[in-house]
Enzyme design. Structure first.
Site, mmCIF file in Angstrom:
data_model
loop_
_atom_site.group_PDB
_atom_site.id
_atom_site.type_symbol
_atom_site.label_atom_id
_atom_site.label_comp_id
_atom_site.label_asym_id
_atom_site.label_seq_id
_atom_site.Cartn_x
_atom_site.Cartn_y
_atom_site.Cartn_z
ATOM 1 N N GLU A 173 39.674 14.887 6.020
ATOM 2 C CA GLU A 173 38.829 14.921 4.833
ATOM 3 C C GLU A 173 39.187 13.767 3.889
ATOM 4 O O GLU A 173 38.384 13.368 3.064
ATOM 5 C CB GLU A 173 38.994 16.277 4.140
ATOM 6 C CG GLU A 173 38.329 16.433 2.779
ATOM 7 C CD GLU A 173 36.802 16.366 2.818
ATOM 8 O OE1 GLU A 173 36.217 16.430 3.909
ATOM 9 O OE2 GLU A 173 36.208 16.232 1.733
ATOM 10 N N HIS A 178 25.798 13.657 2.138
ATOM 11 C CA HIS A 178 25.844 14.897 1.351
ATOM 12 C C HIS A 178 26.800 14.791 0.172
ATOM 13 O O HIS A 178 27.587 13.850 0.070
ATOM 14 C CB HIS A 178 26.196 16.094 2.232
ATOM 15 C CG HIS A 178 27.523 15.991 2.940
ATOM 16 N ND1 HIS A 178 27.702 15.242 4.075
ATOM 17 C CD2 HIS A 178 28.736 16.534 2.669
ATOM 18 C CE1 HIS A 178 28.954 15.333 4.487
ATOM 19 N NE2 HIS A 178 29.615 16.107 3.637
ATOM 20 N N ARG A 192 32.315 16.664 -5.622
ATOM 21 C CA ARG A 192 32.864 16.070 -4.387
ATOM 22 C C ARG A 192 31.813 15.042 -4.036
ATOM 23 O O ARG A 192 30.719 15.358 -3.639
ATOM 24 C CB ARG A 192 33.027 17.140 -3.302
ATOM 25 C CG ARG A 192 33.351 16.602 -1.921
ATOM 26 C CD ARG A 192 34.721 15.909 -1.855
ATOM 27 N NE ARG A 192 34.934 15.354 -0.513
ATOM 28 C CZ ARG A 192 34.727 14.076 -0.190
ATOM 29 N NH1 ARG A 192 34.337 13.208 -1.108
ATOM 30 N NH2 ARG A 192 34.935 13.674 1.045
ATOM 31 N N HIS A 252 30.473 11.650 7.065
ATOM 32 C CA HIS A 252 31.595 11.675 8.003
ATOM 33 C C HIS A 252 31.195 10.972 9.286
ATOM 34 O O HIS A 252 30.174 11.294 9.869
ATOM 35 C CB HIS A 252 31.991 13.104 8.369
ATOM 36 C CG HIS A 252 32.151 14.000 7.181
ATOM 37 N ND1 HIS A 252 33.050 13.735 6.191
ATOM 38 C CD2 HIS A 252 31.525 15.144 6.822
ATOM 39 C CE1 HIS A 252 32.971 14.682 5.266
ATOM 40 N NE2 HIS A 252 32.049 15.554 5.620
ATOM 41 N N HIS A 271 28.947 11.305 0.126
ATOM 42 C CA HIS A 271 29.735 10.781 1.243
ATOM 43 C C HIS A 271 29.128 11.223 2.567
ATOM 44 O O HIS A 271 28.180 12.001 2.599
ATOM 45 C CB HIS A 271 31.188 11.268 1.139
ATOM 46 C CG HIS A 271 31.360 12.744 1.396
ATOM 47 N ND1 HIS A 271 31.057 13.705 0.453
ATOM 48 C CD2 HIS A 271 31.779 13.440 2.501
ATOM 49 C CE1 HIS A 271 31.298 14.916 0.947
ATOM 50 N NE2 HIS A 271 31.720 14.792 2.193
ATOM 51 N N GLU A 292 30.167 19.149 9.542
ATOM 52 C CA GLU A 292 30.853 19.966 8.528
ATOM 53 C C GLU A 292 30.207 21.340 8.430
ATOM 54 O O GLU A 292 29.004 21.455 8.208
ATOM 55 C CB GLU A 292 30.771 19.249 7.176
ATOM 56 C CG GLU A 292 31.265 20.061 5.983
ATOM 57 C CD GLU A 292 31.287 19.237 4.696
ATOM 58 O OE1 GLU A 292 31.581 18.023 4.770
ATOM 59 O OE2 GLU A 292 30.998 19.792 3.624
#
Ligand code: MN
Ligand code: MN
Length: 425
Positions: free
Chosen positions: A205, A182, A133, A138, A136, A143
Protein backbone atom coordinates in the site's frame (compact mmCIF):
# COMPACT_ATOMS: atom_id res chain seq x y z
CA UNK A 1 3.86 -33.92 -26.24
CA UNK A 2 3.99 -30.83 -28.38
CA UNK A 3 3.80 -28.21 -25.66
CA UNK A 4 6.92 -29.26 -23.86
CA UNK A 5 8.90 -26.63 -22.13
CA UNK A 6 12.25 -26.23 -23.81
CA UNK A 7 15.22 -27.75 -22.04
CA UNK A 8 17.67 -25.39 -20.37
CA UNK A 9 20.49 -23.74 -22.28
CA UNK A 10 22.99 -26.13 -23.83
CA UNK A 11 25.21 -27.77 -21.30
CA UNK A 12 23.07 -26.70 -18.38
CA UNK A 13 21.21 -29.32 -16.47
CA UNK A 14 17.69 -28.61 -15.40
CA UNK A 15 16.70 -31.72 -13.51
CA UNK A 16 18.88 -34.73 -12.77
CA UNK A 17 18.13 -37.93 -14.67
CA UNK A 18 15.41 -39.96 -13.08
CA UNK A 19 14.27 -37.04 -11.02
CA UNK A 20 10.75 -36.97 -9.70
CA UNK A 21 8.68 -33.92 -9.20
CA UNK A 22 7.81 -33.34 -5.58
CA UNK A 23 4.42 -34.96 -5.93
CA UNK A 24 6.09 -38.19 -7.00
CA UNK A 25 5.49 -38.05 -10.75
CA UNK A 26 8.54 -38.46 -12.95
CA UNK A 27 9.99 -35.27 -14.35
CA UNK A 28 9.14 -34.63 -17.98
CA UNK A 29 11.74 -36.09 -20.33
CA UNK A 30 12.31 -32.67 -21.88
CA UNK A 31 13.41 -31.35 -18.52
CA UNK A 32 16.04 -34.03 -18.11
CA UNK A 33 19.44 -32.99 -19.25
CA UNK A 34 21.34 -35.04 -21.78
CA UNK A 35 24.31 -34.63 -19.47
CA UNK A 36 22.87 -35.40 -16.05
CA UNK A 37 24.52 -34.13 -12.93
CA UNK A 38 26.73 -36.66 -11.25
CA UNK A 39 25.85 -37.67 -7.73
CA UNK A 40 28.77 -35.50 -6.56
CA UNK A 41 27.61 -32.48 -8.60
CA UNK A 42 24.17 -32.95 -7.21
CA UNK A 43 25.47 -33.10 -3.65
CA UNK A 44 27.67 -30.05 -4.24
CA UNK A 45 24.62 -28.11 -5.31
CA UNK A 46 22.87 -28.94 -2.08
CA UNK A 47 21.19 -32.21 -3.04
CA UNK A 48 17.46 -32.11 -2.89
CA UNK A 49 17.54 -28.41 -2.11
CA UNK A 50 19.20 -27.91 -5.48
CA UNK A 51 16.52 -30.01 -7.10
CA UNK A 52 13.94 -27.61 -5.71
CA UNK A 53 15.92 -24.63 -6.90
CA UNK A 54 16.34 -26.05 -10.39
CA UNK A 55 12.75 -27.10 -10.77
CA UNK A 56 10.72 -25.00 -13.17
CA UNK A 57 8.53 -22.82 -11.03
CA UNK A 58 4.83 -23.36 -11.66
CA UNK A 59 2.99 -20.22 -12.54
CA UNK A 60 -0.64 -20.52 -11.60
CA UNK A 61 -3.64 -18.32 -11.68
CA UNK A 62 -2.86 -16.85 -15.09
CA UNK A 63 -3.79 -13.21 -15.10
CA UNK A 64 -4.32 -13.32 -11.39
CA UNK A 65 -0.65 -12.85 -10.66
CA UNK A 66 0.70 -12.25 -14.10
CA UNK A 67 0.75 -8.49 -14.19
CA UNK A 68 2.04 -8.31 -10.66
CA UNK A 69 5.08 -10.29 -11.65
CA UNK A 70 4.49 -12.56 -8.66
CA UNK A 71 4.38 -16.27 -9.23
CA UNK A 72 2.73 -18.55 -6.78
CA UNK A 73 5.32 -21.02 -5.61
CA UNK A 74 4.02 -23.92 -3.61
CA UNK A 75 5.80 -23.61 -0.28
CA UNK A 76 6.80 -27.25 -0.15
CA UNK A 77 9.75 -28.33 1.89
CA UNK A 78 13.04 -28.35 0.06
CA UNK A 79 14.06 -31.73 1.41
CA UNK A 80 11.71 -34.49 0.32
CA UNK A 81 12.77 -36.77 3.17
CA UNK A 82 12.34 -34.16 5.89
CA UNK A 83 9.91 -31.43 4.83
CA UNK A 84 10.42 -28.05 6.39
CA UNK A 85 7.98 -27.19 9.14
CA UNK A 86 5.08 -24.97 8.09
CA UNK A 87 5.98 -21.30 8.41
CA UNK A 88 3.93 -18.95 10.57
CA UNK A 89 0.68 -17.92 8.94
CA UNK A 90 -0.23 -15.24 11.51
CA UNK A 91 0.79 -11.60 11.64
CA UNK A 92 -0.46 -9.18 14.33
CA UNK A 93 -1.18 -6.37 11.89
CA UNK A 94 -2.80 -4.02 14.43
CA UNK A 95 0.21 -4.12 16.77
CA UNK A 96 2.47 -2.35 14.26
CA UNK A 97 2.74 1.42 13.98
CA UNK A 98 2.50 1.67 10.21
CA UNK A 99 2.19 5.03 8.52
CA UNK A 100 0.67 7.63 10.81
CA UNK A 101 -0.65 11.04 9.71
CA UNK A 102 -2.74 13.63 11.52
CA UNK A 103 -5.66 12.72 9.26
CA UNK A 104 -5.33 8.93 9.32
CA UNK A 105 -3.11 5.86 9.34
CA UNK A 106 -2.28 2.68 7.45
CA UNK A 107 -0.83 -0.63 8.64
CA UNK A 108 0.00 -3.35 6.17
CA UNK A 109 0.76 -7.04 5.84
CA UNK A 110 2.63 -8.15 2.73
CA UNK A 111 5.12 -10.96 2.09
CA UNK A 112 7.60 -8.77 3.97
CA UNK A 113 5.66 -9.04 7.25
CA UNK A 114 4.17 -12.51 6.63
CA UNK A 115 6.44 -14.37 4.14
CA UNK A 116 3.99 -17.22 3.55
CA UNK A 117 1.40 -14.77 2.15
CA UNK A 118 2.47 -14.82 -1.50
CA UNK A 119 -1.00 -14.47 -2.96
CA UNK A 120 -2.69 -11.72 -0.93
CA UNK A 121 -1.77 -8.61 1.06
CA UNK A 122 -3.86 -6.53 3.44
CA UNK A 123 -4.08 -3.13 5.08
CA UNK A 124 -5.88 -1.73 8.12
CA UNK A 125 -6.65 1.93 7.40
CA UNK A 126 -8.23 4.71 9.44
CA UNK A 127 -9.44 8.07 8.12
CA UNK A 128 -10.65 11.02 10.19
CA UNK A 129 -13.70 12.98 8.97
CA UNK A 130 -12.77 14.70 5.71
CA UNK A 131 -9.40 12.93 5.49
CA UNK A 132 -8.39 11.94 1.98
CA UNK A 133 -6.64 8.78 0.92
CA UNK A 134 -5.58 10.58 -2.18
CA UNK A 135 -6.37 9.92 -5.85
CA UNK A 136 -4.29 6.88 -6.85
CA UNK A 137 -4.20 3.52 -8.58
CA UNK A 138 -2.39 0.21 -8.19
CA UNK A 139 -0.18 -1.37 -10.81
CA UNK A 140 0.03 -4.74 -9.07
CA UNK A 141 -3.30 -5.59 -7.52
CA UNK A 142 -7.05 -5.23 -7.33
CA UNK A 143 -8.47 -3.78 -4.09
CA UNK A 144 -11.26 -5.34 -2.01
CA UNK A 145 -12.41 -3.53 1.13
CA UNK A 146 -14.67 -4.10 4.12
CA UNK A 147 -15.74 -1.18 6.32
CA UNK A 148 -15.53 -2.01 10.04
CA UNK A 149 -16.61 1.26 11.65
CA UNK A 150 -17.59 4.76 10.52
CA UNK A 151 -18.42 6.02 7.08
CA UNK A 152 -16.44 6.97 4.00
CA UNK A 153 -16.88 7.92 0.36
CA UNK A 154 -15.01 6.56 -2.64
CA UNK A 155 -14.64 7.90 -6.14
CA UNK A 156 -13.55 5.75 -9.05
CA UNK A 157 -12.88 6.23 -12.74
CA UNK A 158 -12.50 3.30 -15.09
CA UNK A 159 -10.61 2.76 -18.38
CA UNK A 160 -13.87 3.17 -20.33
CA UNK A 161 -14.23 6.70 -18.96
CA UNK A 162 -17.02 5.84 -16.51
CA UNK A 163 -17.11 7.10 -12.94
CA UNK A 164 -18.90 6.38 -9.70
CA UNK A 165 -19.13 8.02 -6.27
CA UNK A 166 -20.29 5.82 -3.38
CA UNK A 167 -20.85 6.14 0.35
CA UNK A 168 -19.99 3.26 2.66
CA UNK A 169 -20.88 2.31 6.20
CA UNK A 170 -20.11 -0.67 8.46
CA UNK A 171 -20.42 -3.99 6.65
CA UNK A 172 -20.17 -2.51 3.16
CA UNK A 173 -17.66 -3.75 0.59
CA UNK A 174 -15.96 -2.12 -2.36
CA UNK A 175 -13.90 -3.53 -5.20
CA UNK A 176 -11.60 -1.73 -7.63
CA UNK A 177 -10.12 -3.84 -10.42
CA UNK A 178 -6.37 -3.55 -10.85
CA UNK A 179 -5.37 -0.21 -12.37
CA UNK A 180 -8.70 1.56 -11.81
CA UNK A 181 -8.34 5.16 -10.55
CA UNK A 182 -9.84 5.78 -7.10
CA UNK A 183 -9.83 7.75 -3.85
CA UNK A 184 -11.28 7.32 -0.35
CA UNK A 185 -12.45 10.03 2.02
CA UNK A 186 -13.74 9.96 5.60
CA UNK A 187 -17.37 11.09 5.86
CA UNK A 188 -17.55 11.33 9.64
CA UNK A 189 -18.85 11.65 12.23
CA UNK A 190 -15.88 9.96 13.84
CA UNK A 191 -13.12 7.86 12.39
CA UNK A 192 -13.71 5.41 9.56
CA UNK A 193 -11.82 2.11 9.92
CA UNK A 194 -11.65 -0.39 7.07
CA UNK A 195 -9.67 -3.41 5.95
CA UNK A 196 -8.24 -3.55 2.44
CA UNK A 197 -7.29 -6.86 0.81
CA UNK A 198 -5.19 -7.06 -2.36
CA UNK A 199 -4.83 -10.04 -4.70
CA UNK A 200 -1.03 -10.04 -4.66
CA UNK A 201 1.16 -10.63 -1.60
CA UNK A 202 3.90 -8.50 -3.12
CA UNK A 203 1.66 -5.47 -3.28
CA UNK A 204 2.52 -2.69 -0.83
CA UNK A 205 0.00 0.00 0.00
CA UNK A 206 3.03 2.27 0.46
CA UNK A 207 3.98 1.82 -3.20
CA UNK A 208 0.76 2.94 -4.88
CA UNK A 209 0.68 5.34 -7.82
CA UNK A 210 -0.42 8.58 -6.19
CA UNK A 211 -1.37 11.63 -8.20
CA UNK A 212 0.68 14.06 -6.09
CA UNK A 213 3.74 11.83 -6.40
CA UNK A 214 3.50 12.13 -10.18
CA UNK A 215 2.61 15.83 -10.38
CA UNK A 216 5.41 16.78 -8.00
CA UNK A 217 7.87 15.05 -10.35
CA UNK A 218 6.50 16.83 -13.43
CA UNK A 219 7.65 20.30 -14.64
CA UNK A 220 4.98 22.96 -14.23
CA UNK A 221 4.96 23.81 -17.95
CA UNK A 222 4.10 20.18 -18.74
CA UNK A 223 1.28 20.22 -16.17
CA UNK A 224 -0.03 23.50 -17.66
CA UNK A 225 0.00 22.04 -21.16
CA UNK A 226 -1.44 18.72 -20.01
CA UNK A 227 -4.39 20.19 -18.14
CA UNK A 228 -4.88 23.29 -20.31
CA UNK A 229 -4.41 25.62 -17.33
CA UNK A 230 -2.05 28.52 -16.60
CA UNK A 231 1.12 27.60 -14.70
CA UNK A 232 -0.12 29.70 -11.76
CA UNK A 233 -2.87 27.15 -11.19
CA UNK A 234 -0.27 24.72 -9.83
CA UNK A 235 1.30 27.04 -7.26
CA UNK A 236 -0.11 25.06 -4.33
CA UNK A 237 0.65 21.56 -5.59
CA UNK A 238 1.91 19.36 -2.77
CA UNK A 239 5.66 18.79 -2.94
CA UNK A 240 5.94 15.01 -2.87
CA UNK A 241 3.31 12.35 -2.22
CA UNK A 242 0.34 13.38 -0.06
CA UNK A 243 -0.90 9.78 0.52
CA UNK A 244 -3.26 10.70 3.39
CA UNK A 245 -4.10 14.35 3.96
CA UNK A 246 -6.78 16.53 5.52
CA UNK A 247 -9.83 17.60 3.54
CA UNK A 248 -13.34 19.00 3.87
CA UNK A 249 -16.04 16.49 4.72
CA UNK A 250 -17.83 15.86 1.42
CA UNK A 251 -21.58 15.88 0.98
CA UNK A 252 -23.03 12.45 1.61
CA UNK A 253 -24.72 10.68 -1.30
CA UNK A 254 -22.82 12.91 -3.70
CA UNK A 255 -23.71 11.51 -7.06
CA UNK A 256 -23.39 14.71 -9.08
CA UNK A 257 -20.31 15.09 -11.22
CA UNK A 258 -19.17 18.21 -13.05
CA UNK A 259 -21.18 18.97 -16.17
CA UNK A 260 -20.02 16.98 -19.12
CA UNK A 261 -18.10 14.36 -17.11
CA UNK A 262 -18.50 10.70 -17.86
CA UNK A 263 -21.56 8.66 -17.09
CA UNK A 264 -22.10 6.14 -14.35
CA UNK A 265 -20.22 2.90 -14.47
CA UNK A 266 -22.53 0.04 -15.51
CA UNK A 267 -21.24 -2.23 -12.77
CA UNK A 268 -21.31 -0.74 -9.31
CA UNK A 269 -18.23 -0.90 -7.10
CA UNK A 270 -20.30 -1.17 -3.92
CA UNK A 271 -21.83 -4.24 -2.26
CA UNK A 272 -23.64 -4.25 1.10
CA UNK A 273 -22.30 -7.52 2.49
CA UNK A 274 -23.63 -7.31 6.07
CA UNK A 275 -27.03 -6.25 4.76
CA UNK A 276 -27.36 -9.69 3.13
CA UNK A 277 -29.06 -12.53 4.97
CA UNK A 278 -26.28 -14.82 6.18
CA UNK A 279 -26.02 -18.51 5.63
CA UNK A 280 -26.97 -19.80 9.08
CA UNK A 281 -25.01 -22.65 10.60
CA UNK A 282 -25.44 -24.33 14.01
CA UNK A 283 -22.31 -22.59 15.34
CA UNK A 284 -22.34 -19.29 13.46
CA UNK A 285 -22.96 -17.51 10.18
CA UNK A 286 -21.24 -16.99 6.83
CA UNK A 287 -21.76 -14.34 4.21
CA UNK A 288 -19.93 -14.68 0.92
CA UNK A 289 -19.63 -12.18 -1.90
CA UNK A 290 -18.10 -13.45 -5.14
CA UNK A 291 -18.42 -12.24 -8.70
CA UNK A 292 -21.77 -14.05 -8.78
CA UNK A 293 -23.32 -11.60 -6.30
CA UNK A 294 -21.03 -8.65 -7.13
CA UNK A 295 -20.18 -8.82 -10.83
CA UNK A 296 -17.36 -6.27 -10.88
CA UNK A 297 -15.46 -8.34 -8.30
CA UNK A 298 -13.98 -10.53 -11.01
CA UNK A 299 -10.68 -11.24 -9.29
CA UNK A 300 -11.66 -11.62 -5.66
CA UNK A 301 -14.23 -13.12 -3.32
CA UNK A 302 -14.88 -11.84 0.20
CA UNK A 303 -16.50 -13.35 3.25
CA UNK A 304 -17.67 -12.41 6.72
CA UNK A 305 -17.83 -15.16 9.33
CA UNK A 306 -19.14 -15.27 12.86
CA UNK A 307 -18.31 -18.22 15.11
CA UNK A 308 -20.11 -18.60 18.44
CA UNK A 309 -18.09 -19.47 21.58
CA UNK A 310 -17.13 -23.14 21.36
CA UNK A 311 -18.04 -23.22 17.67
CA UNK A 312 -15.87 -24.69 14.94
CA UNK A 313 -15.39 -23.47 11.37
CA UNK A 314 -15.19 -26.99 10.06
CA UNK A 315 -12.27 -28.65 8.26
CA UNK A 316 -12.11 -27.54 4.62
CA UNK A 317 -9.90 -26.21 1.86
CA UNK A 318 -10.22 -23.91 -1.13
CA UNK A 319 -9.23 -25.53 -4.45
CA UNK A 320 -8.82 -22.31 -6.41
CA UNK A 321 -7.69 -19.54 -4.10
CA UNK A 322 -5.49 -18.43 -1.23
CA UNK A 323 -7.27 -16.96 1.80
CA UNK A 324 -6.30 -13.85 3.79
CA UNK A 325 -8.13 -13.22 7.06
CA UNK A 326 -8.51 -10.32 9.44
CA UNK A 327 -9.82 -11.05 12.94
CA UNK A 328 -12.31 -8.34 13.88
CA UNK A 329 -13.33 -9.68 17.30
CA UNK A 330 -12.79 -12.59 19.64
CA UNK A 331 -10.16 -15.27 20.14
CA UNK A 332 -9.61 -18.39 18.11
CA UNK A 333 -7.26 -21.25 17.32
CA UNK A 334 -6.48 -21.61 13.62
CA UNK A 335 -4.95 -24.87 12.39
CA UNK A 336 -3.47 -25.28 8.92
CA UNK A 337 -2.68 -28.72 7.47
CA UNK A 338 0.19 -28.70 4.97
CA UNK A 339 0.60 -32.37 3.92
CA UNK A 340 3.71 -34.49 4.60
CA UNK A 341 2.92 -34.85 8.28
CA UNK A 342 2.76 -31.10 8.78
CA UNK A 343 0.16 -29.07 10.58
CA UNK A 344 0.50 -25.84 12.52
CA UNK A 345 -1.84 -24.36 15.10
CA UNK A 346 -1.71 -20.72 16.16
CA UNK A 347 -3.74 -18.73 18.65
CA UNK A 348 -5.22 -15.67 16.98
CA UNK A 349 -7.22 -12.75 18.27
CA UNK A 350 -8.76 -9.46 17.22
CA UNK A 351 -6.28 -7.39 15.23
CA UNK A 352 -4.43 -10.36 13.71
CA UNK A 353 -4.06 -11.18 10.03
CA UNK A 354 -3.67 -14.77 8.86
CA UNK A 355 -3.05 -16.53 5.55
CA UNK A 356 -3.93 -19.98 4.24
CA UNK A 357 -2.30 -21.07 0.97
CA UNK A 358 -4.51 -22.47 -1.76
CA UNK A 359 -5.40 -26.10 -1.19
CA UNK A 360 -4.16 -26.24 2.42
CA UNK A 361 -6.64 -27.77 4.88
CA UNK A 362 -7.74 -25.58 7.76
CA UNK A 363 -10.22 -25.13 10.59
CA UNK A 364 -10.93 -22.47 13.21
CA UNK A 365 -12.04 -23.05 16.82
CA UNK A 366 -13.54 -20.21 18.82
CA UNK A 367 -11.56 -20.49 22.06
CA UNK A 368 -12.92 -17.31 23.64
CA UNK A 369 -16.03 -16.26 25.49
CA UNK A 370 -17.32 -13.85 22.84
CA UNK A 371 -18.32 -14.27 19.22
CA UNK A 372 -15.36 -14.51 16.84
CA UNK A 373 -15.77 -12.29 13.77
CA UNK A 374 -13.58 -12.69 10.70
CA UNK A 375 -13.28 -10.81 7.41
CA UNK A 376 -11.74 -12.99 4.69
CA UNK A 377 -10.59 -12.37 1.15
CA UNK A 378 -9.79 -14.88 -1.63
CA UNK A 379 -7.84 -14.20 -4.81
CA UNK A 380 -10.48 -15.57 -7.18
CA UNK A 381 -13.83 -14.14 -8.17
CA UNK A 382 -15.21 -17.68 -8.11
CA UNK A 383 -15.75 -19.08 -4.63
CA UNK A 384 -14.87 -22.73 -4.07
CA UNK A 385 -14.50 -24.80 -0.94
CA UNK A 386 -14.42 -28.50 -0.18
CA UNK A 387 -15.59 -29.52 3.28
CA UNK A 388 -14.11 -32.64 4.78
CA UNK A 389 -17.35 -33.76 6.42
CA UNK A 390 -19.37 -33.09 3.26
CA UNK A 391 -16.86 -35.16 1.32
CA UNK A 392 -16.87 -38.04 3.80
CA UNK A 393 -20.66 -38.03 3.67
CA UNK A 394 -20.30 -38.76 -0.05
CA UNK A 395 -17.84 -41.64 0.38
CA UNK A 396 -19.32 -45.15 0.49
CA UNK A 397 -19.43 -46.12 4.18
CA UNK A 398 -17.53 -49.34 3.50
CA UNK A 399 -14.63 -47.37 2.00
CA UNK A 400 -14.79 -44.96 4.90
CA UNK A 401 -14.54 -47.90 7.27
CA UNK A 402 -11.49 -49.29 5.47
CA UNK A 403 -9.79 -45.90 5.10
CA UNK A 404 -10.55 -44.25 8.43
CA UNK A 405 -11.65 -47.10 10.64
CA UNK A 406 -15.00 -45.42 11.24
CA UNK A 407 -17.62 -48.17 11.37
CA UNK A 408 -20.28 -48.05 8.69
CA UNK A 409 -23.11 -47.11 11.01
CA UNK A 410 -21.15 -44.11 12.33
CA UNK A 411 -20.09 -43.25 8.78
CA UNK A 412 -23.70 -42.86 7.72
CA UNK A 413 -24.23 -40.26 10.45
CA UNK A 414 -21.50 -37.89 9.21
CA UNK A 415 -24.15 -35.92 7.32
CA UNK A 416 -25.15 -34.21 10.55
CA UNK A 417 -21.70 -32.65 10.91
CA UNK A 418 -21.45 -31.48 7.31
CA UNK A 419 -21.98 -27.81 8.15
CA UNK A 420 -19.70 -24.81 7.59
CA UNK A 421 -19.74 -23.95 11.31
CA UNK A 422 -20.45 -26.58 13.95
CA UNK A 423 -21.89 -25.68 17.34
CA UNK A 424 -20.13 -26.37 20.63
CA UNK A 425 -20.20 -30.14 21.09
MN1 MN B 1 -6.24 1.88 -3.32
MN1 MN C 1 -11.28 -21.11 4.51
Amino acid sequence: MSDRQPAGPAGQSTVPQGAHLLDGTPAEPSLVSSAPLSRRDFAALGGAAALGALMPRPITGGDRHGAGGATHIEPVGKDIEAPEPLPSFRYPIESQTGRVYAAGSAKESTVKQMPVAEGLAGVSMRLQPGAIRELHWHALAAEWAFVLTGRCQTTTFDPEGRSEVNDFGPGDVWYFPRGFAHSIQGLGPGECHFVLIFDNGHFSEYGTFSVTDWTSLTPTHVLAQNFGLPEAAFAKLPKGELYIGPGKVPAANATARPDGSAHDAPLTHKFRLLAQAPRESPGGTIRIVSSVEFPISGGMTGAYLTIAPGGLRTMHWHPNADEWQYYVAGRARLTVFGSSGRARTEDVSAGDATYIPRGYGHHIENTGTEECQIVAGFNSGIYQEVGLAAWMHNVPPALLADNLGIDEEQGRRIEHAAVPIAARS
